[in-house]
Design a protein around this motif. Structure first.
Motif, PDB file in Angstrom:
ATOM      1  N   ALA A 224       0.843  -1.192   0.000  1.00  0.00           N
ATOM      2  CA  ALA A 224       0.000   0.000   0.000  1.00  0.00           C
ATOM      3  C   ALA A 224       0.878   1.242   0.000  1.00  0.00           C
ATOM      4  N   HIS A 225       0.267   2.390  -0.219  1.00  0.00           N
ATOM      5  CA  HIS A 225       1.011   3.642  -0.163  1.00  0.00           C
ATOM      6  C   HIS A 225       1.573   3.835   1.247  1.00  0.00           C
ATOM      7  N   VAL A 226       2.697   4.520   1.336  1.00  0.00           N
ATOM      8  CA  VAL A 226       3.373   4.678   2.619  1.00  0.00           C
ATOM      9  C   VAL A 226       2.464   5.352   3.651  1.00  0.00           C
ATOM     10  N   THR A 227       1.597   6.253   3.242  1.00  0.00           N
ATOM     11  CA  THR A 227       0.699   6.893   4.204  1.00  0.00           C
ATOM     12  C   THR A 227      -0.311   5.903   4.761  1.00  0.00           C
ATOM     13  N   THR A 228      -0.735   4.951   3.944  1.00  0.00           N
ATOM     14  CA  THR A 228      -1.632   3.897   4.429  1.00  0.00           C
ATOM     15  C   THR A 228      -0.907   3.005   5.428  1.00  0.00           C
ATOM     16  N   SER A 229       0.350   2.690   5.142  1.00  0.00           N
ATOM     17  CA  SER A 229       1.127   1.876   6.069  1.00  0.00           C
ATOM     18  C   SER A 229       1.324   2.583   7.405  1.00  0.00           C
ATOM     19  N   LEU A 230       1.536   3.892   7.364  1.00  0.00           N
ATOM     20  CA  LEU A 230       1.677   4.653   8.605  1.00  0.00           C
ATOM     21  C   LEU A 230       0.388   4.601   9.425  1.00  0.00           C
ATOM     22  N   GLY A 257       3.265  10.994  -4.360  1.00  0.00           N
ATOM     23  CA  GLY A 257       2.736  11.421  -3.068  1.00  0.00           C
ATOM     24  C   GLY A 257       3.705  11.243  -1.922  1.00  0.00           C
ATOM     25  N   VAL A 258       5.018  11.315  -2.201  1.00  0.00           N
ATOM     26  CA  VAL A 258       6.007  11.127  -1.142  1.00  0.00           C
ATOM     27  C   VAL A 258       7.108  12.173  -1.243  1.00  0.00           C
ATOM     28  N   SER A 259       7.873  12.285  -0.172  1.00  0.00           N
ATOM     29  CA  SER A 259       9.051  13.131  -0.102  1.00  0.00           C
ATOM     30  C   SER A 259      10.071  12.409   0.758  1.00  0.00           C
ATOM     31  N   LEU A 260      11.300  12.912   0.777  1.00  0.00           N
ATOM     32  CA  LEU A 260      12.320  12.286   1.611  1.00  0.00           C
ATOM     33  C   LEU A 260      11.935  12.342   3.088  1.00  0.00           C
ATOM     34  N   SER A 261      11.330  13.430   3.518  1.00  0.00           N
ATOM     35  CA  SER A 261      10.934  13.538   4.925  1.00  0.00           C
ATOM     36  C   SER A 261       9.844  12.536   5.275  1.00  0.00           C
ATOM     37  N   LEU A 262       8.890  12.310   4.365  1.00  0.00           N
ATOM     38  CA  LEU A 262       7.845  11.317   4.634  1.00  0.00           C
ATOM     39  C   LEU A 262       8.435   9.909   4.684  1.00  0.00           C
ATOM     40  N   LEU A 263       9.369   9.599   3.798  1.00  0.00           N
ATOM     41  CA  LEU A 263      10.014   8.291   3.830  1.00  0.00           C
ATOM     42  C   LEU A 263      10.802   8.105   5.127  1.00  0.00           C
ATOM     43  N   ALA A 264      11.446   9.174   5.590  1.00  0.00           N
ATOM     44  CA  ALA A 264      12.182   9.095   6.853  1.00  0.00           C
ATOM     45  C   ALA A 264      11.232   8.834   8.015  1.00  0.00           C
ATOM     46  N   ALA A 266       8.368   7.241   7.842  1.00  0.00           N
ATOM     47  CA  ALA A 266       7.923   5.845   7.740  1.00  0.00           C
ATOM     48  C   ALA A 266       9.014   4.882   8.193  1.00  0.00           C
ATOM     49  N   HIS A 267      10.252   5.182   7.841  1.00  0.00           N
ATOM     50  CA  HIS A 267      11.369   4.326   8.251  1.00  0.00           C
ATOM     51  C   HIS A 267      11.467   4.265   9.774  1.00  0.00           C
ATOM     52  N   LEU A 268      11.371   5.404  10.425  1.00  0.00           N
ATOM     53  CA  LEU A 268      11.439   5.425  11.896  1.00  0.00           C
ATOM     54  C   LEU A 268      10.256   4.688  12.513  1.00  0.00           C
ATOM     55  N   ALA A 269       9.084   4.832  11.914  1.00  0.00           N
ATOM     56  CA  ALA A 269       7.902   4.140  12.448  1.00  0.00           C
ATOM     57  C   ALA A 269       8.062   2.627  12.346  1.00  0.00           C
ATOM     58  N   ALA A 270       8.560   2.149  11.202  1.00  0.00           N
ATOM     59  CA  ALA A 270       8.757   0.708  11.036  1.00  0.00           C
ATOM     60  C   ALA A 270       9.838   0.187  11.972  1.00  0.00           C
ATOM     61  N   LEU A 271      10.926   0.941  12.128  1.00  0.00           N
ATOM     62  CA  LEU A 271      11.988   0.528  13.057  1.00  0.00           C
ATOM     63  C   LEU A 271      11.462   0.419  14.487  1.00  0.00           C
ATOM     64  N   SER A 272      10.553   1.313  14.856  1.00  0.00           N
ATOM     65  CA  SER A 272      10.052   1.341  16.238  1.00  0.00           C
ATOM     66  C   SER A 272       9.293   0.077  16.611  1.00  0.00           C
ATOM     67  N   LEU A 273       8.784  -0.659  15.604  1.00  0.00           N
ATOM     68  CA  LEU A 273       8.030  -1.878  15.885  1.00  0.00           C
ATOM     69  C   LEU A 273       8.936  -3.045  16.281  1.00  0.00           C
ATOM     70  N   ARG A 274      10.181  -3.008  15.866  1.00  0.00           N
ATOM     71  CA  ARG A 274      11.171  -4.039  16.233  1.00  0.00           C
ATOM     72  C   ARG A 274      10.661  -5.454  15.946  1.00  0.00           C
TER      73      ARG A 274
END
Length: 456
Positions: A224-230, A257-264, A266-274
């Motif tokens: 899905a789009h990164v915003t949906t994943s968030l 519909g993305v930017s480097l800041s939005l990808l960053a 999402a990356h931090l959110a996914a990392l936080s799930l461990r």
């Protein structure tokens, strides 16, 4: 400054690096459509000769997309490592080709932070297919989440159980088919027919239930789009990998519909799930030549160079998987099997050289001048080149996305033909479950087939 070269008594001039790279590119329909391709074979040879004589340092002094106007250019130039670049700083593009062909894996790995995507794209334009294969085979890129991908002698497969209406029963049946045929170690990844939160949550729960019930050492993803994943992460969904299609300019990423800041974010959110057990690479990116042109966001840069720039975006976020969907857009961009083959090997080479865990969706649309024989040839060449993973689609025909790709059986073929094996953790799981890695034969204990239907 401009560049010039004489071929056959005719002097050809190229006003800037952007035009030089475009004219030097082996013929493809997308560059013709954009008005960027060389008009004759002689002009292409002249551009390739001029490019071969170009000092690599020049790529640091002339941006193909203006620094002030593009955050991808700023990412590339601001992140360049001059120390890593030093061993090749004295070379021309032609000299760099020779250096690459003699380089050992350790030297190639050390070089990565010193390379820009434009350098990788530039040298690829003066390389034959065998050069692209030989160098890529020496590029070792290893990533990990619940298993380890990219090890020498291994070839992973994305199990792609798409369904045209996101029917859980159809998804479950395709998962069973793929697992029995040794697919799924790269990821079990579903392209949803409808990109909405409720569908994403439902499919995520199905994938995680299958993985957890049978203790499969792999990762799942709903593309899905990164915003949906968030949003799914905020809802507590079992998100292993965050997916996003990306491109090589700020403008094409804006069209996604993305930017480097939005990808960053999402990356931090996914990392936080461990959620990873053997590693923390948790991003999954897809790219493809032609996306910038179709979005009118290419800034007059040829489609292969723009594609290589997308890899700078990907490597900024330490992905588990990157996949070039090489023939998906259609013949307007890659006209036939020959162009698709060249593009697939270029993309794989550039991605691996820049340090990415590259997979290739060996595919074509039904209106392209290509067939499954072309895909067999490219699949085999990529296997020799050390591709990290390929696609596994039931029957090689994606009934949701309406294109032709590679099947589970194709994965078995290339593993057997080239002596490749699945990811080690997944291979051990297959042995425990009674699945024969070479042939796909075997019966899963514990009633896996009816249980999967029940989950649907």
């Amino acid at each position: 400054m401009g560049f010039a070269q004489t071929v056959g008594g005719t002097r050809y001039t190229f006003p800037d690096l952007r035009i030089l790279l475009a004219r030097a590119t082996p013929l493809r329909s997308g560059d013709v459509l954009a008005g960027l391709a060389a008009e004759t074979a002689a002009e292409r040879v002249a551009a390739q000769r001029a490019l071969a004589d170009l000092p690599l340092r020049h790529f640091l002094n002339e941006a193909v997309v203006p620094y002030e106007a593009d955050e991808v250019t700023r990412l590339i130039l601001d992140g360049h490592d001059t120390t890593a670049f030093a061993p090749i700083a004295h070379l021309t593009v032609g000299g760099f080709r020779d250096w690459l062909l003699a380089a050992e894996p350790a030297a190639l790995a050390a070089l990565r932070p010193g390379l820009t995507p434009e350098m990788a794209a530039g040298v690829s334009k003066i390389m034959r297919l065998q050069d692209l294969i030989a160098v890529a085979a020496q590029c070792r890129v290893t990533t990990a989440f619940r298993n380890t991908l990219g090890l020498p002698g291994r070839l992973s497969i994305r199990l792609q159980p798409n369904d045209p209406v996101d029917d859980p029963r159809g998804v479950a049946a395709a998962i069973l088919d793929g697992l029995l045929l040794g697919a799924g170690d790269a990821v079990i990844g579903v392209n949803p027919a409808t990109d909405n939160l409720e569908t994403t949550l439902r499919v995520l729960e199905l994938l995680d239930a299958v993985r957890d019930r049978y203790a499969i050492p792999t990762q799942s993803c709903v593309l899905a789009h990164v915003t949906t994943s968030l949003l799914a992460i905020e809802r507590g969904a079992p998100v292993d990998l965050v997916f996003q299609s990306i491109g090589g300019t700020e403008a094409v990423n804006r069209s996604f519909g993305v930017s480097l800041s939005l990808l960053a974010e999402a990356h931090l959110a996914a990392l936080s799930l461990r959620r990873g057990s053997v590693g923390s690479n948790c991003m999954y990116f897809e790219t493809g030549q032609g996306s910038a042109l179709s979005a009118e966001a290419h800034h007059g840069v040829d489609q292969q160079t723009v594609e290589a720039r997308a890899y700078a975006v990907a490597r900024a976020f330490d992905p588990l998987l990157v996949n070039t969907v090489v023939g998906f857009i259609g013949p307007e961009y890659l006209f036939d099997g020959k162009q698709i083959t060249r593009a697939g090997l270029e993309d794989h080479f550039c991605g691996k050289l820049l340090g990415l865990p590259m997979g290739v969706d060996v595919c074509y649309t039904n209106h392209a001048e290509a067939d499954q024989d072309d895909m067999d040839a490219l699949l085999t060449l990529l296997g020799v080149a050390g591709v990290t993973y390929i696609m596994g689609v039931p029957g090689a025909d994606d009934v949701m996305l309406a294109y032709q790709s590679t099947s589970f059986h194709d994965g078995l073929y290339v593993r057997a033909a080239l002596g490749k094996r699945p990811a080690p953790e997944f291979e051990a799981w297959m042995a425990r479950m009674g699945i024969e890695a070479a042939s796909g034969a075997g019966v899963l204990p514990g009633g896996m087939a009816p249980a999967l239907v029940g989950l649907g």
